[in-house]
Design a protein around this motif. Structure first.
Motif, PDB file in Angstrom:
ATOM      1  N   LEU A  54       7.620 -61.168  21.608  1.00 39.97           N
ATOM      2  CA  LEU A  54       7.026 -59.867  21.312  1.00 39.97           C
ATOM      3  C   LEU A  54       7.045 -58.959  22.540  1.00 39.97           C
ATOM      4  N   GLN A  55       6.701 -59.522  23.682  1.00 42.58           N
ATOM      5  CA  GLN A  55       6.679 -58.715  24.907  1.00 42.58           C
ATOM      6  C   GLN A  55       8.074 -58.222  25.271  1.00 42.58           C
ATOM      7  N   ALA A  56       9.084 -59.039  25.012  1.00 39.90           N
ATOM      8  CA  ALA A  56      10.466 -58.618  25.276  1.00 39.90           C
ATOM      9  C   ALA A  56      10.874 -57.475  24.347  1.00 39.90           C
ATOM     10  N   LEU A  57      10.428 -57.529  23.098  1.00 39.39           N
ATOM     11  CA  LEU A  57      10.776 -56.488  22.125  1.00 39.39           C
ATOM     12  C   LEU A  57      10.109 -55.154  22.447  1.00 39.39           C
ATOM     13  N   LYS A  58       8.946 -55.188  23.074  1.00 38.10           N
ATOM     14  CA  LYS A  58       8.228 -53.947  23.369  1.00 38.10           C
ATOM     15  C   LYS A  58       9.056 -52.991  24.219  1.00 38.10           C
ATOM     16  N   ALA A  59       9.929 -53.538  25.054  1.00 38.22           N
ATOM     17  CA  ALA A  59      10.748 -52.702  25.936  1.00 38.22           C
ATOM     18  C   ALA A  59      11.747 -51.856  25.158  1.00 38.22           C
ATOM     19  N   VAL A  61      11.368 -51.299  21.545  1.00 39.34           N
ATOM     20  CA  VAL A  61      10.782 -50.795  20.293  1.00 39.34           C
ATOM     21  C   VAL A  61       9.489 -50.050  20.622  1.00 39.34           C
ATOM     22  N   PRO A  62       9.554 -48.730  20.764  1.00 36.38           N
ATOM     23  CA  PRO A  62       8.352 -47.975  21.150  1.00 36.38           C
ATOM     24  C   PRO A  62       7.240 -48.014  20.110  1.00 36.38           C
ATOM     25  N   GLU A  63       7.590 -48.313  18.858  1.00 38.51           N
ATOM     26  CA  GLU A  63       6.559 -48.372  17.807  1.00 38.51           C
ATOM     27  C   GLU A  63       5.730 -49.655  17.878  1.00 38.51           C
ATOM     28  N   LEU A  64       6.184 -50.634  18.658  1.00 37.46           N
ATOM     29  CA  LEU A  64       5.557 -51.958  18.654  1.00 37.46           C
ATOM     30  C   LEU A  64       4.377 -52.039  19.618  1.00 37.46           C
ATOM     31  N   ARG A  65       3.254 -52.542  19.098  1.00 41.80           N
ATOM     32  CA  ARG A  65       2.090 -52.883  19.913  1.00 41.80           C
ATOM     33  C   ARG A  65       1.770 -54.360  19.687  1.00 41.80           C
ATOM     34  N   VAL A  66       1.225 -55.007  20.694  1.00 42.14           N
ATOM     35  CA  VAL A  66       0.918 -56.433  20.593  1.00 42.14           C
ATOM     36  C   VAL A  66      -0.523 -56.674  21.023  1.00 42.14           C
ATOM     37  N   VAL A  67      -1.268 -57.354  20.164  1.00 40.42           N
ATOM     38  CA  VAL A  67      -2.641 -57.767  20.458  1.00 40.42           C
ATOM     39  C   VAL A  67      -2.669 -59.288  20.412  1.00 40.42           C
ATOM     40  N   ARG A  68      -3.361 -59.892  21.346  1.00 39.69           N
ATOM     41  CA  ARG A  68      -3.363 -61.363  21.417  1.00 39.69           C
ATOM     42  C   ARG A  68      -4.774 -61.917  21.331  1.00 39.69           C
ATOM     43  N   HIS A  69      -4.986 -62.888  20.447  1.00 41.43           N
ATOM     44  CA  HIS A  69      -6.236 -63.638  20.423  1.00 41.43           C
ATOM     45  C   HIS A  69      -6.238 -64.633  21.582  1.00 41.43           C
ATOM     46  N   LEU A  70      -7.337 -64.745  22.259  1.00 42.61           N
ATOM     47  CA  LEU A  70      -7.475 -65.727  23.335  1.00 42.61           C
ATOM     48  C   LEU A  70      -7.906 -67.083  22.797  1.00 42.61           C
TER      49      LEU A  70
END
Length: 241
Positions: A54-59, A61-70
């Motif tokens: 997901l973090q690689a795709l963010k570079a 895909v400007p529409e992409l946001r990522v939230v992570r549960h700890l």
């Protein structure tokens, strides 16, 4: 938080590293040029390379946001986390395994455009399931029991692709596994719901995170709880005096 977009696509994932990129690209193909939108992935504390993918795709895909549960918290919590983080007035949800077809999101948006304002949930209906025989039979039995107890007039509540109003969803009572009972919960709140036939596909990669027995045991307790909520509900018309 004030919404600034017409649509947010929320995708909960747990250990879906090989399904992330193909699904994101399908979402982009379905929605770019059709509406302003964002994609909110919620990583439920995956133990594989899901977060890195997901973090690689963010570079790119400007529409992409990522939230992570700890801490791993389950699908219902992941969906709610994504909805709370979303900036869209309306939310489209997809399962992260690729079985839901993002090309059906415009179909749900078209159904919303043709519906009355009281309809706040458009639920996908998998007319032709692409699951194993045992899973299809388990779902058929569970749907029959649910329909008898809740009378929600919904043929398929387990389909991951749905479209609903963000504000209406956040006003629903929250509990674990609530995502399986959204039509009944929206109806309990006084809203109408519509089922829309959608495509269903085999899982792209990885393995299912559920088994039929575990789902059934949890479902019995959940059904009783949702039936109790419906019996105890009260809808009061209000007007400004």
């Amino acid at each position: 938080m004030s919404a600034s977009l017409p649509l947010s696509v929320v995708v909960p994932v747990f250990n879906e590293q090989d399904n992330v990129a193909p699904l994101v690209r399908e979402i982009l193909a379905a929605l770019r040029g059709a509406t302003a939108f964002e994609i909110v992935y919620v990583d439920d504390c995956s133990q594989d390379g899901t977060l890195a993918a997901l973090q690689a795709l963010k570079a790119e895909v400007p529409e992409l946001r990522v939230v992570r549960h700890l801490r791993q918290s389950g699908q219902s919590t992941a969906i709610r986390t994504g909805v709370k983080a979303a900036r869209g007035d309306w939310i489209a949800t997809l399962d992260g395994d690729g079985q839901n077809d993002p090309a059906d999101i415009p179909k749900l948006l078209a159904a919303r455009a043709a519906a009355e304002p009281q309809v706040k949930l458009f639920a996908g209906w998998r007319v032709q399931r692409r699951d194993s025989g045992s899973k299809r039979w388990a779902s058929k039995i569970a749907n029959a029991i649910r329909a008898r107890m809740l009378r929600d007039a919904t043929p398929d509540t387990g389909c991951g692709i749905k479209l609903f109003e963000r504000a209406a969803f956040l006003d629903l009572p929250y509990f674990d596994h609530m995502h399986r009972y959204l039509p009944a919960l929206f109806q309990r709140a006084g809203w109408k719901t519509v089922s829309v036939p959608v495509n269903h596909r085999p899982r792209g990669a990885g393995v299912s995170k559920y088994n039929n027995l575990g789902r059934a045991l949890v479902g019995i307790s959940d059904l009783r709880g949702v039936a109790w909520l419906i019996r105890r509900s009260k809808i009061t018309p209000v007007e400004e005096a």
